[in-house]
Each structure stands twice: as structure tokens, then as C-alpha cells.
Design an enzyme around this catalytic site. Structure first.
Site, PDB file in Angstrom:
ATOM      1  N   THR A  48       0.830  -1.204   0.000  1.00 41.68           N
ATOM      2  CA  THR A  48       0.000   0.000   0.000  1.00 41.68           C
ATOM      3  C   THR A  48       0.865   1.256   0.000  1.00 41.68           C
ATOM      4  OG1 THR A  48      -1.638  -1.218   1.291  1.00 41.68           O
ATOM      5  CG2 THR A  48      -1.905   1.160   1.167  1.00 41.68           C
ATOM      6  N   TYR A 111     -13.104  -3.157   1.370  1.00 37.24           N
ATOM      7  CA  TYR A 111     -14.315  -2.543   0.833  1.00 37.24           C
ATOM      8  C   TYR A 111     -15.549  -3.437   0.956  1.00 37.24           C
ATOM      9  CZ  TYR A 111     -17.429   0.273  -2.025  1.00 37.24           C
ATOM     10  OH  TYR A 111     -18.493   1.025  -2.440  1.00 37.24           O
ATOM     11  N   TYR A 137      -2.088 -10.290   5.699  1.00 38.95           N
ATOM     12  CA  TYR A 137      -1.912  -8.887   6.095  1.00 38.95           C
ATOM     13  C   TYR A 137      -3.229  -8.351   6.627  1.00 38.95           C
ATOM     14  CZ  TYR A 137      -0.702  -3.886   5.599  1.00 38.95           C
ATOM     15  OH  TYR A 137      -0.482  -2.546   5.815  1.00 38.95           O
ATOM     16  N   ARG A 142      -7.560   0.210   7.023  1.00 36.61           N
ATOM     17  CA  ARG A 142      -7.656   0.390   5.569  1.00 36.61           C
ATOM     18  C   ARG A 142      -8.717  -0.507   4.938  1.00 36.61           C
ATOM     19  NH1 ARG A 142      -3.835   3.410   2.906  1.00 36.61           N
ATOM     20  NH2 ARG A 142      -1.950   3.994   4.059  1.00 36.61           N
ATOM     21  N   LYS A 166       1.323 -10.377   8.734  1.00 39.21           N
ATOM     22  CA  LYS A 166       1.643  -8.986   9.049  1.00 39.21           C
ATOM     23  C   LYS A 166       0.431  -8.427   9.778  1.00 39.21           C
ATOM     24  CE  LYS A 166       2.683  -4.424   7.131  1.00 39.21           C
ATOM     25  NZ  LYS A 166       2.786  -3.587   5.898  1.00 39.21           N
ATOM     26  N   ILE A 208       7.331  -5.330   9.114  1.00 38.29           N
ATOM     27  CA  ILE A 208       7.335  -4.790   7.751  1.00 38.29           C
ATOM     28  C   ILE A 208       7.015  -3.318   7.914  1.00 38.29           C
ATOM     29  CG2 ILE A 208       6.228  -4.771   5.485  1.00 38.29           C
ATOM     30  CD1 ILE A 208       5.861  -7.778   5.734  1.00 38.29           C
TER      31      ILE A 208
END
Length: 293
Positions: A48, A111, A137, A142, A166, A208
Site C-alpha cells: 500500500t 471494501y 496482512y 484500511r 503482518k 514490515i
């Protein structure tokens, strides 16, 4: 072993752009050399932080190939391949040049806000199709949906090709539940720079990082010290960078990290919409902080 390759500091690379909006390949090479020279253990392309949603399919393929070429096997490379369309991720896994990749990093579907069962089935399908090990992840800020500890652990125990997580939920209890109950060889990796040091103290295997694009040496040193149990040194470096973390994420990622990198002359302070540079007052604070860093 993969568990050793992905232990320590990974850096989610930004994608530099020219003032005309094209990918700045010279700037990206400069950034890659900066982070490897600073001691990071591996790099992540197409995360991202790399403004991946604004990149064309052709640009993504070019970025993967360029990153492999310029890293030149000095450190492992992880490739980000994620989407809310499971079938599209599976298709891209077949078309992306992944021979040199250590693993893929795949963000939880965003989304559409699927159920936990939907998240499980999404990752199960990706793992079955992936020619490389898969890093989960979780970043609910987000994606709009948290992947629970139960779902993460179910995937870790039941799906062979899923090797790491992650975790960027910011929920320390959830993180500790995963660390406590995970398979022995399953890696738990922090995705939150500001709390990475205490998460490493809890038993995470690395980070990360966004901040390591700029703080490559100090951030890698903090992670290394933490993993060695030298928390006096880890705390020193953590608190040295702490104000920087606050400034870096005050408005937007990657606007913040690019402001830092622009100050250092590594990349231009340019973006693709809808991302824009940090505001003038924040830039002034960043410049003042870095002048005395």
C-alpha cells in the site's frame, strides 16, 4: 529457511514518481540501495505504501522486475498481491513474475467487508493458487474489517502455504493471542512502526516497516536489538525515532514518508491522486525534526 529470511526488518517500499507522474526509476534504485545499505533484511514491493492502487498492470509487472534486478539477490524480495476480488488475485498470481520472490504479501479483502468465513475462504483460495508462500496482512484501518485472532490461527494451522502474518490491527491483546497459539514455525510480523518494539518484546518475529524507508539503519538496529533481547538499546532507538513516527503518519501514508525521503534527497515529493503532499505546516515540523535528528 524462509523463517530466517523473513525475520527482522522488512521495508514496504514507496514508489517514487517524477514531476510528470511517471515512475522515477532512478529514485527507486536510490531508495533500494539506501535501505539495503541501512541493514534491512528484506524489501516488499507493491505494498500500500507504494501507492499500488494507482499503478497500471503493466507498471506493476515492471516494478517487480526492476526490484528484482536492482536488489540483485542482496536481500529477499516479497511481492504484494492483494485485492477484494479473490478470482483476480488468483489470476495475477499466475501472470506475475514470481520466480525470484521469497513470498507474497496479500492484504485482507477490503471494501466488501466479508465475514470471517469469507476472509478464510479468500485466503485459502489464494494459498492454493500461489507458487510462493503467503503472508497474511491484517490492516482494518484500511480494509474496514478486522481479521480476528481466531481466523488468523485457523489459517495458520490449516493452510500449509500460509507461513506468516503482518498484523497491523493495533490491538495488542489480539497480537498476543496469535503469538501464544500460532504454529511453531509461523511468523508474526508487526505492521505498526510506533508499537513494533513492544510487540517484538511480546514475541513477534520482525516488522514490515514504512519508517524504515527513511530510518533504515536505526529502525533495523532497533529490531535487531529487540530480537536479541537487548531492550536497553532497542528502547534508545525507539524513543529516538518516536516523534518521527508521529509526524510520518500524522496526515497520510505514504505522504508522510515521502516528505521524509524528499528532505533526504532520495525521492521527489510527488504522488498520484488521490494522495497529495503533506500540508505546509506539517512539512515545516518534519523539516525541523530532521534538522536536529
Amino acid at each position: 529457511m524462509l523463517q530466517q529470511q523473513l525475520r527482522g526488518t522488512g521495508v514496504a517500499l514507496v514508489t517514487p514518481f517524477t514531476t510528470q507522474g511517471a515512475i522515477d526509476w532512478t529514485g527507486l534504485e536510490r531508495l533500494i540501495n539506501h535501505v539495503i545499505g541501512g541493514g534491512v533484511n528484506y524489501v516488499v514491493t507493491l505494498g500500500t505504501t507504494g501507492e499500488t492502487p494507482t499503478l497500471s498492470s503493466e507498471e506493476k509487472l515492471d516494478l517487480i522486475k526492476f526490484t528484482f534486478e536492482k536488489v540483485n539477490k542482496r536481500v529477499p524480495v516479497v511481492v504484494g498481491i492483494g485485492d477484494y476480488n479473490t478470482a483476480d488475485v488468483v489470476k495475477r498470481l499466475d501472470s506475475c513474475p514470481l520466480d525470484e520472490a521469497a513470498a507474497i504479501l496479500s492484504v485482507a479483502p477490503y471494501y466488501s467487508k466479508p465475514t470471517q468465513e469469507g476472509i478464510f475462504q479468500h485466503y485459502k483460495a489464494i494459498a492454493a493458487a500461489s507458487p510462493k508462500p503467503v503472508i497474511l496482512y491484517n490492516v482494518p484501518s484500511r480494509t474496514g474489517r478486522n481479521m480476528t485472532a481466531e481466523t488468523t490461527l485457523r489459517l495458520a494451522h490449516e493452510v500449509k502455504n500460509i507461513v506468516a502474518m503482518k498484523e497491523a490491527s493495533g490491538d495488542m491483546v489480539q497480537c498476543m493471542q496469535i503469538i501464544r497459539d500460532k504454529p511453531k514455525d509461523f511468523l508474526v510480523i508487526s505492521g505498526d512502526d510506533a508499537v513494533a518494539m513492544p510487540q517484538l518484546a511480546c514475541g513477534m518475529d520482525g516488522v514490515i516497516s514504512v519508517a524504515a524507508n527513511y530510518f533504515a539503519k536505526d529502525f533495523s538496529g532497533m529490531v535487531k536489538a529487540s530480537l536479541e533481547g537487548n531492550f536497553e538499546e532497542a528502547r534508545r532507538l525507539h524513543y529516538k525515532m518516536l516523534e518521527g513516527f508521529d509526524l510520518m503518519f500524522a496526515e497520510n501514508n505514504p505522504a508522510g514518508i515521502k516528505a521524509f525521503l524528499h528532505h533526504a534527497g532520495i525521492v521527489d515529493n510527488t504522488f498520484r491522486l488521490p494522495v497529495v503532499p503533506v500540508t505546509v505546516p506539517l512539512q515545516a515540523k518534519i523539516d525541523a525534526y530532521l534538522k536536529n535528528y
